[in-house]
Design a protein around this motif. Structure first.
Motif, PDB file in Angstrom:
ATOM      1  N   TYR A  11       0.988  -1.327  -0.097  1.00  0.00           N
ATOM      2  CA  TYR A  11       0.057  -0.149  -0.001  1.00  0.00           C
ATOM      3  C   TYR A  11       0.988   1.375   0.046  1.00  0.00           C
ATOM      4  N   PHE A  14       4.407   1.361   2.207  1.00  0.00           N
ATOM      5  CA  PHE A  14       4.181   0.032   3.166  1.00  0.00           C
ATOM      6  C   PHE A  14       3.843  -1.419   2.529  1.00  0.00           C
ATOM      7  N   ALA A  16       2.541  -4.848   3.147  1.00  0.00           N
ATOM      8  CA  ALA A  16       1.658  -5.384   3.719  1.00  0.00           C
ATOM      9  C   ALA A  16       1.840  -6.993   3.711  1.00  0.00           C
ATOM     10  N   PRO A  35      -1.457 -12.594  13.830  1.00  0.00           N
ATOM     11  CA  PRO A  35      -1.717 -11.726  14.831  1.00  0.00           C
ATOM     12  C   PRO A  35      -2.360 -10.265  14.027  1.00  0.00           C
ATOM     13  N   ASN A  36      -3.179  -9.280  14.678  1.00  0.00           N
ATOM     14  CA  ASN A  36      -3.722  -7.996  13.930  1.00  0.00           C
ATOM     15  C   ASN A  36      -2.424  -7.450  13.086  1.00  0.00           C
ATOM     16  N   GLY A  37      -2.935  -7.138  11.824  1.00  0.00           N
ATOM     17  CA  GLY A  37      -2.093  -6.563  10.854  1.00  0.00           C
ATOM     18  C   GLY A  37      -1.315  -7.323  10.114  1.00  0.00           C
ATOM     19  N   ALA A  38      -1.257  -8.759  10.364  1.00  0.00           N
ATOM     20  CA  ALA A  38      -0.516  -9.659   9.545  1.00  0.00           C
ATOM     21  C   ALA A  38      -0.526  -9.859   8.204  1.00  0.00           C
ATOM     22  N   GLY A  39      -1.809  -9.498   7.764  1.00  0.00           N
ATOM     23  CA  GLY A  39      -2.132  -9.490   6.054  1.00  0.00           C
ATOM     24  C   GLY A  39      -2.998 -10.488   5.865  1.00  0.00           C
ATOM     25  N   LYS A  40      -3.807 -10.602   6.784  1.00  0.00           N
ATOM     26  CA  LYS A  40      -4.877 -11.914   6.319  1.00  0.00           C
ATOM     27  C   LYS A  40      -5.843 -11.308   5.345  1.00  0.00           C
ATOM     28  N   THR A  41      -6.622 -10.086   5.813  1.00  0.00           N
ATOM     29  CA  THR A  41      -7.678  -9.418   4.998  1.00  0.00           C
ATOM     30  C   THR A  41      -6.975  -9.377   3.523  1.00  0.00           C
ATOM     31  N   THR A  42      -5.828  -8.595   3.636  1.00  0.00           N
ATOM     32  CA  THR A  42      -5.206  -8.191   2.424  1.00  0.00           C
ATOM     33  C   THR A  42      -4.891  -9.329   1.441  1.00  0.00           C
ATOM     34  N   HIS A 188      -9.617 -15.175  14.407  1.00  0.00           N
ATOM     35  CA  HIS A 188      -8.971 -15.049  15.690  1.00  0.00           C
ATOM     36  C   HIS A 188      -9.218 -15.871  17.092  1.00  0.00           C
TER      37      HIS A 188
HETATM   38  N1  LIG Z   1      -5.774   0.570   2.507  1.00  0.00           N
HETATM   39  C1  LIG Z   1      -4.736   0.438   3.177  1.00  0.00           C
HETATM   40  N2  LIG Z   1      -3.825   1.371   3.150  1.00  0.00           N
HETATM   41  C2  LIG Z   1      -2.683   1.246   3.814  1.00  0.00           C
HETATM   42  N3  LIG Z   1      -2.348   0.146   4.640  1.00  0.00           N
HETATM   43  C3  LIG Z   1      -3.160  -0.941   4.652  1.00  0.00           C
HETATM   44  C4  LIG Z   1      -4.273  -0.747   3.891  1.00  0.00           C
HETATM   45  N4  LIG Z   1      -5.257  -1.876   4.234  1.00  0.00           N
HETATM   46  C5  LIG Z   1      -4.226  -2.683   5.379  1.00  0.00           C
HETATM   47  N5  LIG Z   1      -3.193  -1.828   5.609  1.00  0.00           N
HETATM   48  C6  LIG Z   1      -2.096  -2.321   6.235  1.00  0.00           C
HETATM   49  O1  LIG Z   1      -1.793  -3.634   6.020  1.00  0.00           O
HETATM   50  C7  LIG Z   1      -1.467  -4.322   7.134  1.00  0.00           C
HETATM   51  C8  LIG Z   1      -2.113  -5.517   7.043  1.00  0.00           C
HETATM   52  O2  LIG Z   1      -3.534  -5.215   7.120  1.00  0.00           O
HETATM   53  P1  LIG Z   1      -4.796  -6.521   6.993  1.00  0.00           P
HETATM   54  O3  LIG Z   1      -5.827  -5.856   7.047  1.00  0.00           O
HETATM   55  O4  LIG Z   1      -4.350  -7.316   6.128  1.00  0.00           O
HETATM   56  O5  LIG Z   1      -4.363  -7.258   8.228  1.00  0.00           O
HETATM   57  P2  LIG Z   1      -5.150  -8.605   9.209  1.00  0.00           P
HETATM   58  O6  LIG Z   1      -4.186  -9.731   9.371  1.00  0.00           O
HETATM   59  O7  LIG Z   1      -6.410  -8.887   8.405  1.00  0.00           O
HETATM   60  O8  LIG Z   1      -5.381  -7.663  10.499  1.00  0.00           O
HETATM   61  P3  LIG Z   1      -6.556  -7.990  11.364  1.00  0.00           P
HETATM   62  O9  LIG Z   1      -6.327  -9.317  12.149  1.00  0.00           O
HETATM   63  O10 LIG Z   1      -6.503  -6.892  12.574  1.00  0.00           O
HETATM   64  O11 LIG Z   1      -8.028  -7.996  10.827  1.00  0.00           O
HETATM   65  C9  LIG Z   1      -1.680  -3.674   8.311  1.00  0.00           C
HETATM   66  O12 LIG Z   1      -0.468  -2.982   8.754  1.00  0.00           O
HETATM   67  C10 LIG Z   1      -2.587  -2.506   7.780  1.00  0.00           C
HETATM   68  O13 LIG Z   1      -2.622  -1.273   8.656  1.00  0.00           O
END
Ligand SMILES: Nc1ncnc2c1ncn2[C@@H]1O[C@H](COP(=O)(O)OP(=O)(O)OP(=O)(O)O)[C@@H](O)[C@H]1O
Length: 256
Positions: A11, A14, A16, A35-42, A188
């Motif tokens: 992004y 950054f 991800a 963990p939170n922010g690991a990149g799962k949703t991405t 989680h």
């Molecule tokens: N649109 C965006 N712009 C910039 N950074 C982003 C964006 N979406 C996600 N991120 C960053 O990418 C990283 C991964 O985010 P993601 O949502 O994939 O994590 P996650 O594993 O699903 O987290 P969670 O368990 O908290 O839902 C995080 O550091 C987040 O801040």
């Protein structure tokens, strides 16, 4: 089957996801954990074609995401953690909409069956705006199941569900896998994932720490408990606060 090879998602500046590779066998129920922010949703949003990968090769249900994104979308159903329903459509109209968008024939009986299964029959003609959080989640899941997709991508699907609904969802996910669908579940709730999934993808800070059969993860990293929780703490290197507190407390008492 889901295949991810050297997947990078940035992004802006950054990173991800930093070169993730894993393969989920067809028919598996796989957990995407981290963990939170690991990149799962991405990762999930890239697999279903909403986000574009910065680099890497991703293939879902036999279709390459870069060269054949439409085929991926046809074969894949994605349920986000906060399902975006149409406020002005009823529950049944959501099913109608999906049936029409994906040209499903003779879907009405299945639709009724899904509403009954998820205790939504009495809400059939209710507007989405008048549903509770958990009911909205169940409508989105019913819409996904109606299509009988080859691959199901479920992001935190248990969020907002009561215990009976969680049990129904778990049973239904197992059935989807028995009919041949590949299911990737991000959650989680490790104890729930633990008894549902047979495959694990564990990511942390955008890198895959483990991918393989869950039993293998339990044997290698699960310690005496063989739990996914233990696997998670060992591989991510995160402390287990409560366990440490108890240990310290017990030690303190013994020292007394
Ligand atoms: N649109 C965006 N712009 C910039 N950074 C982003 C964006 N979406 C996600 N991120 C960053 O990418 C990283 C991964 O985010 P993601 O949502 O994939 O994590 P996650 O594993 O699903 O987290 P969670 O368990 O908290 O839902 C995080 O550091 C987040 O801040």
């Amino acid at each position: 089957m889901i295949e991810v090879e050297a997947f990078v998602k940035r992004y802006g500046d950054f990173v991800a996801v930093a070169g993730a590779s894993f393969a989920v066998p067809a028919g598996s129920v796989a957990a995407l954990v981290g963990p939170n922010g690991a990149g799962k949703t991405t990762t999930i949003r890239t697999l279903c074609g909403i986000l574009r990968p910065t680099a890497g090769r991703l293939s879902v249900a036999g279709a390459d995401l870069t060269s054949d994104p439409l085929l991926v979308k046809q074969r894949t159903a994605y349920v986000p953690d906060d399902p975006p329903l149409f406020d002005t459509l009823t529950v049944w109209e959501h099913l109608q909409f999906i049936a029409s968008a994906y040209r499903l024939a003779d879907w009405q009986r299945d639709g009724d069956g899904l509403l009954s299964r998820f205790s939504l029959s009495d809400k059939k003609n209710t507007l989405a705006s008048e549903l509770s959080r958990g009911m909205r989640q169940k409508v989105a899941i019913a819409c996904a199941y109606l299509r009988s997709p080859d691959v199901l991508l479920l992001d935190e699907p248990m969020t907002g569900l009561d215990p009976p609904s969680i049990r129904i969802l778990k049973d239904s996910i197992r059935e989807q896998s028995r009919r041949g669908a590949t299911v990737l579940v991000s959650s989680h709730l490790l104890s729930l994932v633990d008894d549902l999934c047979d495959f694990l993808v564990l990511i942390c800070q955008g890198s895959v720490l483990f991918s393989g059969p869950l039993d293998e993860a339990r044997t290698q990293f699960g310690g005496a408990s063989r739990s996914l929780e233990e696997v998670f703490f060992r591989l991510t290197g995160q402390a287990e606060p409560e366990a440490n507190d108890v240990t310290n407390g017990e030690r303190a008492n013994r020292d007394d």
